[in-house]
Design a protein around this motif. Sequence first.
Motif, mmCIF file in Angstrom:
data_model
loop_
_atom_site.group_PDB
_atom_site.id
_atom_site.type_symbol
_atom_site.label_atom_id
_atom_site.label_comp_id
_atom_site.label_asym_id
_atom_site.label_seq_id
_atom_site.Cartn_x
_atom_site.Cartn_y
_atom_site.Cartn_z
ATOM 1 N N ILE A 1 -4.166 -9.868 32.708
ATOM 2 C CA ILE A 1 -3.937 -9.465 31.321
ATOM 3 C C ILE A 1 -4.757 -8.239 30.951
ATOM 4 O O ILE A 1 -4.347 -7.416 30.128
ATOM 5 N N ASN A 2 -5.905 -8.060 31.593
ATOM 6 C CA ASN A 2 -6.743 -6.895 31.307
ATOM 7 C C ASN A 2 -6.162 -5.607 31.886
ATOM 8 O O ASN A 2 -6.605 -4.514 31.533
ATOM 9 N N ALA A 3 -5.179 -5.735 32.781
ATOM 10 C CA ALA A 3 -4.539 -4.547 33.348
ATOM 11 C C ALA A 3 -3.522 -3.941 32.397
ATOM 12 O O ALA A 3 -3.087 -2.796 32.588
ATOM 13 N N ILE A 4 -3.138 -4.680 31.365
ATOM 14 C CA ILE A 4 -2.176 -4.188 30.377
ATOM 15 C C ILE A 4 -2.937 -3.406 29.318
ATOM 16 O O ILE A 4 -3.891 -3.918 28.727
ATOM 17 N N PRO A 5 -2.566 -2.164 29.042
ATOM 18 C CA PRO A 5 -3.264 -1.380 28.007
ATOM 19 C C PRO A 5 -3.228 -2.083 26.653
ATOM 20 O O PRO A 5 -2.285 -2.812 26.335
ATOM 21 N N ALA A 6 -4.245 -1.844 25.868
ATOM 22 C CA ALA A 6 -4.320 -2.449 24.537
ATOM 23 C C ALA A 6 -3.203 -1.892 23.652
ATOM 24 O O ALA A 6 -3.076 -0.664 23.518
ATOM 25 N N PRO A 7 -2.386 -2.751 23.046
ATOM 26 C CA PRO A 7 -1.337 -2.258 22.146
ATOM 27 C C PRO A 7 -1.957 -1.630 20.904
ATOM 28 O O PRO A 7 -3.016 -2.060 20.426
ATOM 29 N N SER A 8 -1.295 -0.625 20.359
ATOM 30 C CA SER A 8 -1.833 0.049 19.180
ATOM 31 C C SER A 8 -1.218 -0.448 17.877
ATOM 32 O O SER A 8 -1.918 -0.666 16.888
ATOM 33 N N ALA A 9 0.102 -0.640 17.853
ATOM 34 C CA ALA A 9 0.786 -0.947 16.596
ATOM 35 C C ALA A 9 1.156 -2.414 16.440
ATOM 36 O O ALA A 9 1.378 -2.888 15.333
ATOM 37 N N PHE A 10 1.239 -3.143 17.543
ATOM 38 C CA PHE A 10 1.632 -4.552 17.502
ATOM 39 C C PHE A 10 0.578 -5.370 18.241
ATOM 40 O O PHE A 10 0.014 -4.915 19.233
ATOM 41 N N GLN A 11 0.341 -6.589 17.753
ATOM 42 C CA GLN A 11 -0.684 -7.432 18.360
ATOM 43 C C GLN A 11 -0.088 -8.779 18.773
ATOM 44 O O GLN A 11 0.771 -9.329 18.079
#
Length: 268
Positions: A113-123
């Motif tokens: 899960i840490n390999a997925i970039p942090a979403p900016s607009a949706f959580q």
Amino acid sequence: MCELLAMSANVPTDIVFSFTGLIRRGGETGPHSDGFGICFYEHGGVREFKDYLPSAESKIAQFLTSYPIKSKVVISHIRQANVGQVSLQNTHPFQRELWGKPWTYAHNGQMPINAIPAPSAFQPIGQTDSEKLFCWLLSALREQAGVNSSVEQIAGLLMAMCGKINQAGVSNVLLSDGEYLYVFCSTKLNWITRRSPFGEAHLCDDDVKVDFSSVTTENDIVTVIATAPLTNNETWNQMLPGEFRVFKEGESVWSGQTNSIEHKKSNN
């Protein structure tokens, strides 16, 4: 891992036959016993049904096999949990609004899960890598595309992002805005387009068959996408790793192939 099911059609069509085969794999003929979900697009909205119980045992799933909801786009998923508890918040398909449309998404795979970039607009609401990936994909669409972007632009952007994240793990993706159905194959997806002349189909997972010629017209076009073929007397098209396709009204309208198709070993 989980199993996926989707449909794209040029006329409102029910998916009872294919769905009946899929849900048997949710705890009866298959190990995917950690919940199921299905979304039907209708008149700009979405009917969504979910359950954290095995689909083979779920009263909601049984209800849907006897209640033929007609739709032109359907996305469904049966879950075999590997990240996140068995609960409704972690049950696919997931849904968010973008550009005034309800986008739905289902995912088969596993990645850190840490390999997925942090979403900016949706959580994310739940704890799955799948939902975080969905939020990242939609966030990127919001930042790099717009309501007037062509399907070619959106498909190219999604394919590039899917190819990038595919290097971190397995990621088979279904995504739709109700008009287009976007499909990315990381390891295993199959599709079939049924059109006139229609014939008889027989499920792999149940002693059920249907003569489509008796329930269709000569103008109907229906494409079904599934992790593994649902019928044993039809020829399905097997997608290649890294292949991306877009379907609209039952037709494949765009396709491409990513250059990055390697992924880390995952539980298949």
